[in-house]
Design a protein around this motif. Structure first.
Motif, PDB file in Angstrom:
ATOM      1  N   LEU A 376     -26.158  -9.811  26.241  1.00  0.00           N
ATOM      2  CA  LEU A 376     -26.123 -11.256  26.513  1.00  0.00           C
ATOM      3  C   LEU A 376     -26.838 -12.041  25.410  1.00  0.00           C
ATOM      4  O   LEU A 376     -26.399 -13.105  25.020  1.00  0.00           O
ATOM      5  CB  LEU A 376     -26.794 -11.539  27.875  1.00  0.00           C
ATOM      6  N   TYR A 377     -27.951 -11.493  24.921  1.00  0.00           N
ATOM      7  CA  TYR A 377     -28.709 -12.178  23.860  1.00  0.00           C
ATOM      8  C   TYR A 377     -28.739 -11.337  22.582  1.00  0.00           C
ATOM      9  O   TYR A 377     -29.704 -11.386  21.820  1.00  0.00           O
ATOM     10  CB  TYR A 377     -30.124 -12.502  24.359  1.00  0.00           C
ATOM     11  N   SER A 378     -27.652 -10.615  22.359  1.00  0.00           N
ATOM     12  CA  SER A 378     -27.537  -9.818  21.152  1.00  0.00           C
ATOM     13  C   SER A 378     -27.693 -10.738  19.925  1.00  0.00           C
ATOM     14  O   SER A 378     -27.023 -11.777  19.840  1.00  0.00           O
ATOM     15  CB  SER A 378     -26.148  -9.158  21.161  1.00  0.00           C
ATOM     16  N   GLY A 379     -28.626 -10.399  19.028  1.00  0.00           N
ATOM     17  CA  GLY A 379     -28.861 -11.234  17.847  1.00  0.00           C
ATOM     18  C   GLY A 379     -29.784 -12.414  18.118  1.00  0.00           C
ATOM     19  O   GLY A 379     -29.998 -13.239  17.241  1.00  0.00           O
ATOM     20  N   HIS A 380     -30.298 -12.525  19.350  1.00  0.00           N
ATOM     21  CA  HIS A 380     -31.186 -13.662  19.667  1.00  0.00           C
ATOM     22  C   HIS A 380     -32.579 -13.203  20.066  1.00  0.00           C
ATOM     23  O   HIS A 380     -33.297 -13.931  20.759  1.00  0.00           O
ATOM     24  CB  HIS A 380     -30.594 -14.503  20.808  1.00  0.00           C
ATOM     25  N   ASP A 381     -32.978 -11.991  19.603  1.00  0.00           N
ATOM     26  CA  ASP A 381     -34.296 -11.462  19.992  1.00  0.00           C
ATOM     27  C   ASP A 381     -35.419 -12.451  19.670  1.00  0.00           C
ATOM     28  O   ASP A 381     -36.404 -12.530  20.389  1.00  0.00           O
ATOM     29  CB  ASP A 381     -34.657 -10.142  19.298  1.00  0.00           C
ATOM     30  N   HIS A 382     -35.223 -13.213  18.557  1.00  0.00           N
ATOM     31  CA  HIS A 382     -36.286 -14.121  18.100  1.00  0.00           C
ATOM     32  C   HIS A 382     -36.627 -15.210  19.119  1.00  0.00           C
ATOM     33  O   HIS A 382     -37.650 -15.850  19.023  1.00  0.00           O
ATOM     34  CB  HIS A 382     -35.869 -14.773  16.774  1.00  0.00           C
ATOM     35  N   PRO A 386     -41.625 -10.554  21.868  1.00  0.00           N
ATOM     36  CA  PRO A 386     -42.944 -11.022  21.427  1.00  0.00           C
ATOM     37  C   PRO A 386     -42.891 -12.137  20.378  1.00  0.00           C
ATOM     38  O   PRO A 386     -43.937 -12.572  19.934  1.00  0.00           O
ATOM     39  CB  PRO A 386     -43.553  -9.746  20.822  1.00  0.00           C
ATOM     40  N   TYR A 387     -41.668 -12.622  20.002  1.00  0.00           N
ATOM     41  CA  TYR A 387     -41.593 -13.667  18.971  1.00  0.00           C
ATOM     42  C   TYR A 387     -41.986 -15.029  19.537  1.00  0.00           C
ATOM     43  O   TYR A 387     -42.467 -15.900  18.819  1.00  0.00           O
ATOM     44  CB  TYR A 387     -40.177 -13.729  18.378  1.00  0.00           C
ATOM     45  N   THR A 388     -41.712 -15.236  20.816  1.00  0.00           N
ATOM     46  CA  THR A 388     -42.081 -16.493  21.476  1.00  0.00           C
ATOM     47  C   THR A 388     -42.739 -16.132  22.812  1.00  0.00           C
ATOM     48  O   THR A 388     -42.840 -14.952  23.162  1.00  0.00           O
ATOM     49  CB  THR A 388     -40.839 -17.358  21.790  1.00  0.00           C
ATOM     50  N   GLY A 389     -43.091 -17.143  23.586  1.00  0.00           N
ATOM     51  CA  GLY A 389     -43.686 -16.886  24.908  1.00  0.00           C
ATOM     52  C   GLY A 389     -42.622 -16.730  25.992  1.00  0.00           C
ATOM     53  O   GLY A 389     -42.945 -16.544  27.165  1.00  0.00           O
ATOM     54  N   THR A 390     -41.336 -16.831  25.632  1.00  0.00           N
ATOM     55  CA  THR A 390     -40.258 -16.803  26.634  1.00  0.00           C
ATOM     56  C   THR A 390     -39.935 -15.368  27.053  1.00  0.00           C
ATOM     57  O   THR A 390     -39.720 -14.506  26.195  1.00  0.00           O
ATOM     58  CB  THR A 390     -38.980 -17.468  26.051  1.00  0.00           C
ATOM     59  N   LYS A 391     -39.922 -15.161  28.346  1.00  0.00           N
ATOM     60  CA  LYS A 391     -39.561 -13.817  28.845  1.00  0.00           C
ATOM     61  C   LYS A 391     -38.057 -13.742  29.083  1.00  0.00           C
ATOM     62  O   LYS A 391     -37.410 -14.779  29.295  1.00  0.00           O
ATOM     63  CB  LYS A 391     -40.267 -13.567  30.177  1.00  0.00           C
ATOM     64  N   LEU A 392     -37.530 -12.563  29.074  1.00  0.00           N
ATOM     65  CA  LEU A 392     -36.118 -12.389  29.437  1.00  0.00           C
ATOM     66  C   LEU A 392     -35.930 -12.778  30.908  1.00  0.00           C
ATOM     67  O   LEU A 392     -36.883 -12.745  31.688  1.00  0.00           O
ATOM     68  CB  LEU A 392     -35.690 -10.940  29.190  1.00  0.00           C
ATOM     69  N   PRO A 393     -34.707 -13.161  31.283  1.00  0.00           N
ATOM     70  CA  PRO A 393     -34.509 -13.692  32.648  1.00  0.00           C
ATOM     71  C   PRO A 393     -34.627 -12.632  33.745  1.00  0.00           C
ATOM     72  O   PRO A 393     -34.421 -11.439  33.501  1.00  0.00           O
ATOM     73  CB  PRO A 393     -33.085 -14.238  32.614  1.00  0.00           C
ATOM     74  N   PHE A 461     -30.380  -7.149  24.311  1.00  0.00           N
ATOM     75  CA  PHE A 461     -30.195  -7.253  22.848  1.00  0.00           C
ATOM     76  C   PHE A 461     -29.228  -6.184  22.308  1.00  0.00           C
ATOM     77  O   PHE A 461     -29.029  -6.100  21.090  1.00  0.00           O
ATOM     78  CB  PHE A 461     -31.554  -7.123  22.128  1.00  0.00           C
ATOM     79  N   ARG A 462     -28.672  -5.386  23.221  1.00  0.00           N
ATOM     80  CA  ARG A 462     -27.765  -4.324  22.760  1.00  0.00           C
ATOM     81  C   ARG A 462     -26.580  -4.961  22.030  1.00  0.00           C
ATOM     82  O   ARG A 462     -26.129  -6.051  22.405  1.00  0.00           O
ATOM     83  CB  ARG A 462     -27.249  -3.532  23.974  1.00  0.00           C
ATOM     84  N   GLU A 463     -26.123  -4.261  21.017  1.00  0.00           N
ATOM     85  CA  GLU A 463     -24.995  -4.813  20.276  1.00  0.00           C
ATOM     86  C   GLU A 463     -23.780  -4.896  21.190  1.00  0.00           C
ATOM     87  O   GLU A 463     -23.480  -3.943  21.906  1.00  0.00           O
ATOM     88  CB  GLU A 463     -24.695  -3.913  19.072  1.00  0.00           C
ATOM     89  N   ARG A 464     -23.093  -6.034  21.164  1.00  0.00           N
ATOM     90  CA  ARG A 464     -21.905  -6.177  22.002  1.00  0.00           C
ATOM     91  C   ARG A 464     -20.739  -5.455  21.375  1.00  0.00           C
ATOM     92  O   ARG A 464     -20.475  -5.616  20.181  1.00  0.00           O
ATOM     93  CB  ARG A 464     -21.513  -7.649  22.129  1.00  0.00           C
ATOM     94  N   ILE A 465     -20.058  -4.660  22.184  1.00  0.00           N
ATOM     95  CA  ILE A 465     -18.876  -3.972  21.643  1.00  0.00           C
ATOM     96  C   ILE A 465     -17.686  -4.887  21.936  1.00  0.00           C
ATOM     97  O   ILE A 465     -17.429  -5.220  23.104  1.00  0.00           O
ATOM     98  CB  ILE A 465     -18.696  -2.600  22.316  1.00  0.00           C
ATOM     99  N   PRO A 466     -17.020  -5.351  20.888  1.00  0.00           N
ATOM    100  CA  PRO A 466     -15.903  -6.271  21.150  1.00  0.00           C
ATOM    101  C   PRO A 466     -14.873  -5.601  22.051  1.00  0.00           C
ATOM    102  O   PRO A 466     -14.604  -4.412  21.901  1.00  0.00           O
ATOM    103  CB  PRO A 466     -15.336  -6.568  19.761  1.00  0.00           C
ATOM    104  N   ARG A 467     -14.320  -6.368  22.969  1.00  0.00           N
ATOM    105  CA  ARG A 467     -13.306  -5.824  23.888  1.00  0.00           C
ATOM    106  C   ARG A 467     -12.009  -5.598  23.138  1.00  0.00           C
ATOM    107  O   ARG A 467     -11.572  -6.452  22.379  1.00  0.00           O
ATOM    108  CB  ARG A 467     -13.046  -6.815  25.015  1.00  0.00           C
TER     109      ARG A 467
END
Ligand SMILES: C[S@@+](CC[C@H](N)C(=O)[O-])C[C@H]1O[C@@H](n2cnc3c(N)ncnc32)[C@H](O)[C@@H]1O
Length: 471
Positions: A376-382, A386-393, A461-467
């Motif tokens: 869902l957030y692949s490529g958006h780890d930043h 630990p990059y920000t104070g925001t936790k995953l949902p 953050f897992r890489e999305r496998i295109p359908r």
């Protein structure tokens, strides 16, 4: 006076007459004569005093006030009242009188007289009347249970009660002033219908399913024949809503008419509320406006699988904000003329870029929506710890399982299935990473649960496998 009821045990005296052959409601059948003794209070000003003094002798039954006008034929002031006495007190048997009653009669402060009490259909409760009509062998499980949605009561009758269905419905309407329509479901809700609506027959009253319901201080109007509503979730909705903090964003993937969404929005939570059923969506929009929470609710009518992804990526681009102006009280406005009025500053509330919670309440299949969270957030780890104070949902997903005394087997099965859907193994000791909440019993072998867990970073953050076309 003929006093037939005296031979009955006193508890039976106040039960309705029985007629197990009745198939359509005959209210007149339920008239009953009960013969009691009453104490006429010759000085009407003293009625409350004697009522206290004769505490143990007075008839005490719900819905039967013991203070009555005196029976005709007694020479006394027209304001004179009498007190109904317990059935075991008999005028001609002084041994049945208490010493207090004895002395008040002896001193001519009270006069005992026969009292003819007439009970009728209006006196008895729904349960009393139904118990007098249904077959005796079924007495232990009389269908007193019914759910009420607005002015509609719905019964879910077992087959053996079907011959009595209109009779039961008529009594239900008579005995519950807020109920105008009684229906009977004629298939099992939800098992085969994606919008979780149901077929029904009207047993009494008009076929009007436009209801209004209040839950968590919000008003919900909807056509109960076209959308899902379950009064039995009335404690589950606030339980979950209490986990959301003002200013957070929540994605309600199968929102129905808004029982999670609207109370959350009232608490200044940003809610994206989706439902595939166009009727639910229409009611959700109307209810959002009616409850004045439209600035905090974005309604959608999409398929939940794709909505999980599309809403999350659209929220990343959101620039919405609300200016909250402080409410000015009437006294503050009045004082304005007298001294310089200091208005509190407006508050600007910005919509967050990520949801703090997702709700998936479609228990028959919600677990199968979980793969939409993979990558869902692949490529958006930043954006996250630990990059920000925001936790995953947090994800709150409802499901059905079996029943056991301690739910241990069920919890293990649910944890395993959530893991299987996400391709992830939850290793927390004894469920430390996942809370599994026992919501309610649905059927003898079926229970509804809510699994709440934080979306694991490895999944998000897992890489999305295109359908591919075939997948
Ligand atoms: C059990 S109801 C829950 C409604 C609401 N959250 C509540 O608590 O009352 C499930 C809802 O999911 C909706 N629904 C069914 N399939 C869906 C899908 N594929 N995507 C989104 N909503 C769906 C139904 O229309 C129904 O309103």
């Amino acid at each position: 006076m003929n006093q037939p009821s005296r031979t009955l045990a006193s508890t039976d005296m106040f039960r309705p007459p029985i007629n197990r052959a009745m198939r359509s409601l005959d209210r007149a059948f339920f008239r009953k004569d009960v013969y009691l003794a009453a104490a006429c209070v010759l000085d009407s000003k003293l009625i409350a005093t004697y009522r206290n003094e004769l505490h143990g002798d007075i008839l005490k039954l719900e819905r039967l006030p013991p203070i009555r006008p005196i029976p005709p034929g007694i020479a006394a002031d027209k304001n004179t009242k009498c007190l109904l006495l317990k059935p075991d007190i008999q005028i001609e048997d002084r041994s049945s009188w208490s010493p207090k009653l004895h002395s008040l009669v002896e001193s001519q402060q009270l006069l005992l007289t026969p009292f003819h009490l007439q009970l009728d259909y209006n006196y008895w409760t729904y349960h009393d009347i139904i118990s007098a009509i249904l077959p005796q062998q079924d007495q232990d499980e009389i269908p007193v249970g019914f759910s009420v949605v607005g002015h509609v009561a719905h019964l879910n009758l077992r087959d053996r009660y079907l011959p009595y269905k209109t009779l039961i419905a008529s009594v239900l309407i008579d005995k519950n002033p807020t109920i105008r329509t009684v229906i009977n479901k004629i298939d099992d809700v939800g098992e085969e219908n994606e919008f979780r609506t149901f077929r029904y027959e009207v047993l009494a009253g008009p076929d009007d399913m436009n209801v209004e319901v209040k839950e968590q201080d919000c008003l919900f109007s909807f056509d109960y024949s076209k959308v899902y509503w379950n009064t039995r979730l009335g404690t589950e909705h606030p339980r979950l809503v209490s986990k959301f903090k003002p200013g957070e964003a929540v994605c309600d993937v199968m929102a129905g008419v808004g029982p999670f969404a609207l109370p959350a929005a009232k608490n200044k939570v940003w809610v994206w509320a989706n439902d595939l059923n166009p009727e639910s969506h229409r009611s959700l929009v109307a209810n959002t406006n009616r409850n004045k929470v439209a600035p905090f609710v974005r309604p959608f009518c999409e398929d939940g699988h794709s909505f999980i992804r599309s809403s999350s990526s659209r929220l990343l681009d959101s620039k919405r904000q609300i200016t909250l102006r402080p409410k000015v009280s009437r006294t503050a406005r009045t004082n304005e003329n007298q001294k310089p009025f200091q208005q509190a500053p407006s508050e600007i509330l910005k919509e967050p870029k990520v949801f703090s919670h997702y709700i998936l309440n479609l228990p028959a299949s919600a677990l199968t929506f979980l793969p939409s969270f993979i990558g869902l957030y692949s490529g958006h780890d930043h954006l996250f710890h630990p990059y920000t104070g925001t936790k995953l949902p947090m994800i709150h997903v409802y499901c059905f399982s079996t029943k056991s005394d301690d739910n241990k087997i069920e919890e293990a099965k649910i944890r395993e299935e959530v893991g299987r859907q996400l391709g992830y193994e939850f290793r927390g000791i004894e469920g430390a990473e996942m809370e599994i909440w026992d919501v309610r019993d649905v059927a003898p072998q079926k229970r509804m649960f809510c699994a709440s867990f934080r979306l694991p970073a490895e999944v998000a953050f897992r890489e999305r496998i295109p359908r591919t076309v075939d997948s």
